[in-house]
Design a protein around this motif. Sequence first.
Motif, PDB file in Angstrom:
ATOM      1  N   PRO A 256       0.835  -1.196   0.000  1.00 30.92           N
ATOM      2  CA  PRO A 256       0.000   0.000   0.000  1.00 30.92           C
ATOM      3  C   PRO A 256       0.868   1.244   0.000  1.00 30.92           C
ATOM      4  N   LEU A 257       0.350   2.310  -0.561  1.00 32.95           N
ATOM      5  CA  LEU A 257       1.102   3.549  -0.659  1.00 32.95           C
ATOM      6  C   LEU A 257       0.610   4.564   0.360  1.00 32.95           C
ATOM      7  N   ALA A 258       1.547   5.332   0.901  1.00 36.91           N
ATOM      8  CA  ALA A 258       1.208   6.383   1.855  1.00 36.91           C
ATOM      9  C   ALA A 258       1.175   7.713   1.114  1.00 36.91           C
ATOM     10  N   LEU A 259       0.017   8.361   1.126  1.00 36.20           N
ATOM     11  CA  LEU A 259      -0.121   9.657   0.477  1.00 36.20           C
ATOM     12  C   LEU A 259       0.339  10.765   1.410  1.00 36.20           C
ATOM     13  N   SER A 260       1.045  11.731   0.869  1.00 34.83           N
ATOM     14  CA  SER A 260       1.470  12.888   1.654  1.00 34.83           C
ATOM     15  C   SER A 260       0.296  13.847   1.852  1.00 34.83           C
ATOM     16  N   PRO A 261       0.204  14.478   3.020  1.00 37.03           N
ATOM     17  CA  PRO A 261      -0.835  15.498   3.225  1.00 37.03           C
ATOM     18  C   PRO A 261      -0.631  16.721   2.339  1.00 37.03           C
ATOM     19  N   LEU A 262       0.528  16.818   1.694  1.00 39.54           N
ATOM     20  CA  LEU A 262       0.783  17.939   0.789  1.00 39.54           C
ATOM     21  C   LEU A 262       0.163  17.716  -0.594  1.00 39.54           C
ATOM     22  N   SER A 263      -0.362  16.523  -0.837  1.00 40.57           N
ATOM     23  CA  SER A 263      -1.059  16.280  -2.103  1.00 40.57           C
ATOM     24  C   SER A 263      -2.201  17.277  -2.230  1.00 40.57           C
ATOM     25  N   THR A 264      -2.364  17.836  -3.414  1.00 38.50           N
ATOM     26  CA  THR A 264      -3.311  18.935  -3.553  1.00 38.50           C
ATOM     27  C   THR A 264      -3.790  19.049  -4.991  1.00 38.50           C
ATOM     28  N   GLY A 265      -4.675  19.986  -5.224  1.00 36.55           N
ATOM     29  CA  GLY A 265      -5.124  20.306  -6.570  1.00 36.55           C
ATOM     30  C   GLY A 265      -4.590  21.666  -6.983  1.00 36.55           C
ATOM     31  N   VAL A 266      -4.312  21.819  -8.263  1.00 37.60           N
ATOM     32  CA  VAL A 266      -3.786  23.083  -8.785  1.00 37.60           C
ATOM     33  C   VAL A 266      -4.597  23.467 -10.022  1.00 37.60           C
ATOM     34  N   THR A 267      -5.013  24.720 -10.076  1.00 36.74           N
ATOM     35  CA  THR A 267      -5.749  25.230 -11.233  1.00 36.74           C
ATOM     36  C   THR A 267      -5.006  26.419 -11.819  1.00 36.74           C
ATOM     37  N   ARG A 268      -4.723  26.341 -13.093  1.00 35.52           N
ATOM     38  CA  ARG A 268      -4.074  27.434 -13.808  1.00 35.52           C
ATOM     39  C   ARG A 268      -4.676  27.517 -15.208  1.00 35.52           C
ATOM     40  N   GLU A 269      -4.904  28.712 -15.665  1.00 32.94           N
ATOM     41  CA  GLU A 269      -5.364  28.936 -17.037  1.00 32.94           C
ATOM     42  C   GLU A 269      -6.631  28.137 -17.354  1.00 32.94           C
ATOM     43  N   GLY A 270      -7.490  27.986 -16.349  1.00 32.77           N
ATOM     44  CA  GLY A 270      -8.749  27.286 -16.549  1.00 32.77           C
ATOM     45  C   GLY A 270      -8.653  25.773 -16.546  1.00 32.77           C
ATOM     46  N   THR A 271      -7.476  25.231 -16.279  1.00 32.64           N
ATOM     47  CA  THR A 271      -7.281  23.778 -16.248  1.00 32.64           C
ATOM     48  C   THR A 271      -6.871  23.356 -14.844  1.00 32.64           C
ATOM     49  N   SER A 272      -7.493  22.282 -14.351  1.00 30.13           N
ATOM     50  CA  SER A 272      -7.180  21.773 -13.013  1.00 30.13           C
ATOM     51  C   SER A 272      -6.488  20.422 -13.113  1.00 30.13           C
ATOM     52  N   VAL A 273      -5.497  20.214 -12.258  1.00 27.32           N
ATOM     53  CA  VAL A 273      -4.808  18.927 -12.180  1.00 27.32           C
ATOM     54  C   VAL A 273      -4.700  18.528 -10.713  1.00 27.32           C
ATOM     55  N   ASP A 274      -4.538  17.232 -10.485  1.00 26.77           N
ATOM     56  CA  ASP A 274      -4.332  16.713  -9.133  1.00 26.77           C
ATOM     57  C   ASP A 274      -2.853  16.396  -8.952  1.00 26.77           C
ATOM     58  N   VAL A 275      -2.268  16.932  -7.892  1.00 29.91           N
ATOM     59  CA  VAL A 275      -0.865  16.671  -7.565  1.00 29.91           C
ATOM     60  C   VAL A 275      -0.831  15.635  -6.447  1.00 29.91           C
ATOM     61  N   HIS A 276      -0.296  14.456  -6.754  1.00 32.80           N
ATOM     62  CA  HIS A 276      -0.220  13.374  -5.775  1.00 32.80           C
ATOM     63  C   HIS A 276       1.237  13.103  -5.425  1.00 32.80           C
ATOM     64  N   ILE A 277       1.504  13.042  -4.126  1.00 34.55           N
ATOM     65  CA  ILE A 277       2.847  12.777  -3.623  1.00 34.55           C
ATOM     66  C   ILE A 277       2.738  11.591  -2.671  1.00 34.55           C
ATOM     67  N   TYR A 278       3.501  10.533  -2.908  1.00 37.35           N
ATOM     68  CA  TYR A 278       3.337   9.332  -2.100  1.00 37.35           C
ATOM     69  C   TYR A 278       4.637   8.537  -2.042  1.00 37.35           C
ATOM     70  N   ARG A 279       4.656   7.589  -1.125  1.00 35.60           N
ATOM     71  CA  ARG A 279       5.794   6.683  -0.983  1.00 35.60           C
ATOM     72  C   ARG A 279       5.260   5.313  -0.598  1.00 35.60           C
ATOM     73  N   ALA A 280       6.106   4.300  -0.687  1.00 35.48           N
ATOM     74  CA  ALA A 280       5.693   2.943  -0.345  1.00 35.48           C
ATOM     75  C   ALA A 280       5.660   2.779   1.170  1.00 35.48           C
ATOM     76  N   GLY A 281       4.471   2.571   1.721  1.00 35.43           N
ATOM     77  CA  GLY A 281       4.322   2.351   3.156  1.00 35.43           C
ATOM     78  C   GLY A 281       4.873   3.499   3.971  1.00 35.43           C
ATOM     79  N   ASP A 282       5.495   3.181   5.102  1.00 34.35           N
ATOM     80  CA  ASP A 282       6.054   4.201   5.991  1.00 34.35           C
ATOM     81  C   ASP A 282       7.561   4.347   5.822  1.00 34.35           C
ATOM     82  N   ASP A 283       8.097   3.681   4.822  1.00 35.12           N
ATOM     83  CA  ASP A 283       9.541   3.694   4.627  1.00 35.12           C
ATOM     84  C   ASP A 283       9.913   4.819   3.669  1.00 35.12           C
TER      85      ASP A 283
END
Length: 339
Positions: A256-283
């Motif tokens: 399982p992957l651990a998602l960072s709380p810094l993962s967020t959404g970004v909108t620029r020029e009318g387009t939105s993307v999802d920014v996902h930051i993660y690592r394997a488990g707690d390592d």
Amino acid sequence: MTLDPESDDPLTDEEFDVLERFLSSNAVCDDAMDVVMLHGFLTAVICGPNTVMPSAILPWVWDARHATRQPRFLSAGRARKITGLIIRYWNDINNALNHCPDLFEPPLHTTGCKGEEVLILDEWCEGYCKGINIDREAWEPLLERHPEWFNVILLFGTASGYHELEQRDYTVGQRRSFANLLAAAALNIHQYWCEERRKLMEQGERPNMIAAASRPKDRTGKHTGRSDLDARDENESEDLFLVDSLGLTTEDAFHPLALSPLSTGVTREGTSVDVHIYRAGDDSRDGWILEIIDPLGTSTVWDDPFPTDGAALAEALNTIKAHGIASVTGGVPGHMTKH
């Protein structure tokens, strides 16, 4: 489940295609629901007597026969994207039933027969029956009180009904009338349970909440398979993610992957993307992976991990600032990989 603020937005045609392609891909087992069966399934779940949580319905989406085989996602971001589309599909159906009942219509497949277009009711009805079976005992009073509302659903969605269909030769016109009856039945059932829930709440009580996947006996006796998909072993690992985009071995990838709380959404020029930051488990020894997913579900993964999740977020924001948001929705630089 924490829903995205955009979870009430209707699915666009492009997003619907993304979901449809995923559910018909080798990322899921050959018993996964297609979008038509999913519509019937979610309609029953929404209309039913109790509140069914996403955690109880998703296993049946991935494996409509046993609710045991999990999908293989390329990344945690992809998992969140597809799950989010299913939740929004759920909300689309819910909004139609509650606010636009005149527009509610099962999305049925069609086939050609003797030069005429024939509606296929089986998948939608089977999905609806599976939705009933999650909470079968609570549905029984209505099944007994208004069996006429379920005649077509059970005819096309159960094994006993299928045997009856084999002995009859319904015309194209009759099948069209059956399709019209489906929408009317769903609306009648929805109205009935809404009224029952209202009465319950007036008495100071609330409907039960089903938060874990139950595994009732499969009363339909049917399952829709796709012969072009790879068969899955019954004892296959149930871990959620297969992160082969990161170059991991199959054994290592099923963590399982651990998602960072810094993962967020970004909108620029009318387009939105999802920014996902993660690592394997707690390592954290292997670093943090940066992935950006565009509105069509296409993911851009940085080839090299980052020492901290903050560094990964900074890289995402700097890339968008320097090259524009199109750089993570179209062509990508050499240090990234498009999926």
